[in-house]
Design an enzyme around this catalytic site. Structure first.
Site, PDB file in Angstrom:
ATOM      1  N   SER A   1     -14.420  -3.859   1.610  1.00  0.00           N
ATOM      2  CA  SER A   1     -14.345  -3.737   0.148  1.00  0.00           C
ATOM      3  C   SER A   1     -15.478  -2.934  -0.472  1.00  0.00           C
ATOM      4  CB  SER A   1     -14.305  -5.125  -0.503  1.00  0.00           C
ATOM      5  OG  SER A   1     -13.047  -5.724  -0.314  1.00  0.00           O
TER       6      SER A   1
ATOM      7  N   LYS B   1     -14.472   0.214  -2.141  1.00  0.00           N
ATOM      8  CA  LYS B   1     -13.892   0.207  -3.484  1.00  0.00           C
ATOM      9  C   LYS B   1     -14.814   0.865  -4.513  1.00  0.00           C
ATOM     10  CE  LYS B   1     -11.395  -4.049  -2.352  1.00  0.00           C
ATOM     11  NZ  LYS B   1     -11.335  -5.514  -2.548  1.00  0.00           N
TER      12      LYS B   1
ATOM     13  N   TYR C   1      -4.953   2.177   0.925  1.00  0.00           N
ATOM     14  CA  TYR C   1      -5.876   1.048   0.756  1.00  0.00           C
ATOM     15  C   TYR C   1      -6.401   0.536   2.094  1.00  0.00           C
ATOM     16  CZ  TYR C   1      -7.514  -3.647  -0.372  1.00  0.00           C
ATOM     17  OH  TYR C   1      -8.271  -4.786  -0.486  1.00  0.00           O
TER      18      TYR C   1
ATOM     19  N   TYR D   1     -16.910 -10.874  -5.897  1.00  0.00           N
ATOM     20  CA  TYR D   1     -15.770 -11.767  -6.099  1.00  0.00           C
ATOM     21  C   TYR D   1     -16.180 -12.953  -6.976  1.00  0.00           C
ATOM     22  CZ  TYR D   1     -14.548  -8.922  -2.086  1.00  0.00           C
ATOM     23  OH  TYR D   1     -14.352  -7.872  -1.238  1.00  0.00           O
TER      24      TYR D   1
ATOM     25  N   VAL E   1     -15.835  -8.010   3.501  1.00  0.00           N
ATOM     26  CA  VAL E   1     -15.654  -9.104   4.452  1.00  0.00           C
ATOM     27  C   VAL E   1     -16.048  -8.719   5.873  1.00  0.00           C
ATOM     28  CG1 VAL E   1     -13.903 -10.280   3.083  1.00  0.00           C
ATOM     29  CG2 VAL E   1     -13.204  -8.587   4.805  1.00  0.00           C
TER      30      VAL E   1
END
Length: 315
Positions: free
Chosen positions: A70, A73, A197, A249, A267
């Site tokens: 992530s 991103k 993605y 998060y 992660v």
């Protein structure tokens, strides 16, 4: 940990951090829902700092590639802002979610518009936005070239085994994408969007490469090592703001409280953090806490902020 000395050398600080954390290596739980990540040894630990003055400091497994997941991103958001500007906020929000990174409940309640670009649904929507005018293969190539440009390193690649592993088991992400499509929130076929993605999440980078790639955010939008102008000073500030409020998060508030730096976790156990005006930092330790963020990586950054006084909220 001992008190910092005036003008203390950053190498001495991260050496101390590594030494103090060594007895705890292996703590936390490796992400096991992506089969390729489940095989990673939780005892790895690496950390790299690249200052705006060009100094590079490393410790541990800082030159070992890992799946950034992530953290990618941040780079796709930067691309989307370059292509579409502030219009992206009509499609994805800027608020912390307070929910798990792969939650579908909030998405349903809010009509399929993701809360922010760093939760999975938001990043899938960003992938959809930047897919306009491209085939998935073309866009994946553009993302890789962009990250190489940021890090000034042509050796950065996608780990295709990880991408295949995610594609084969990413049922929750498939559900999120189809859910957004049902609300008319995706412009391209689900399989095309998810292809992009899953592949950008499978970028493999070292801590040193990742810290260099994030340096533009520490230096007002321009990489001082290369002179590459990436974004405006205002846009760098706003990306940092989103990283501070949404980058971890539903653990973002805790990270801001303990570390006080803009950061983005993955992660795979990586965290990229930014000390505006000072440095970009990358840390990797695969064992995760209950929020899905690196347990020892978060602790290492907390120690670093305490020793340097780099928290954006004050020393």
């Amino acid at each position: 940990m001992r008190e910092p000395k005036p003008q203390e050398d950053l190498q001495a600080i991260i050496d101390d951090i590594y030494r103090e954390l060594t007895p705890r290596l292996g703590e936390g739980k490796v992400a096991d829902y992506i089969p390729q990540l489940a095989r990673v040894d939780a005892r790895h630990f690496g950390m790299a700092i690249v200052t705006t003055g060009g100094e590079v400091y490393r410790v541990g497994d800082a030159e070992m590639p890992f799946s950034i997941q992530s953290i990618s991103k941040v780079f796709t958001l930067t691309l989307a802002l370059g292509k579409h500007g502030e219009n992206i906020w009509n499609r994805v929000g800027r608020e912390p979610s307070g929910s798990a990174f792969n939650s579908i409940v909030q998405l349903e309640h809010e009509g399929g518009k993701p809360r922010n670009p760093f939760i999975n649904a938001g990043a899938i929507r960003i992938s959809d936005l930047i897919l306009a005018g491209h085939t998935p293969k073309e866009l994946i190539g553009e993302i890789v070239r962009f990250v190489r440009y940021l890090a000034d390193d042509e050796n950065i690649v996608i780990d295709h085994e990880v991408a295949r592993s995610e594609t084969a088991t990413g049922y929750r992400n498939i559900a999120l994408a189809n859910f957004m499509r049902s609300f008319g929130r995706l412009d391209h076929p689900v399989e095309h969007v998810l292809g992009v993605y899953f592949h950008h999440c499978a970028l493999a980078m070292t801590c040193s490469q990742l810290a260099k790639a994030g340096l533009f955010l520490a230096a007002g939008g321009t990489n001082p090592l290369t002179g590459h102008s990436v974004v405006s000073r205002q846009r760098a500030r706003r990306i940092n703001a989103l990283m501070l409020t949404c980058g971890h998060y539903d653990g973002s508030g805790d990270f801001a409280y303990r570390v006080g730096l803009p950061g983005k976790s993955g992660v795979g156990g990586g965290i990229m953090a930014v000390a505006p005006g000072k440095a970009s930092i990358a840390v990797w330790s695969p064992g995760l806490n209950d929020y899905g963020n690196s347990l020892l990586g978060s602790l290492a950054l907390e120690m670093l902020a305490a020793r340097t006084g780099w928290s954006v909220f004050g020393p």
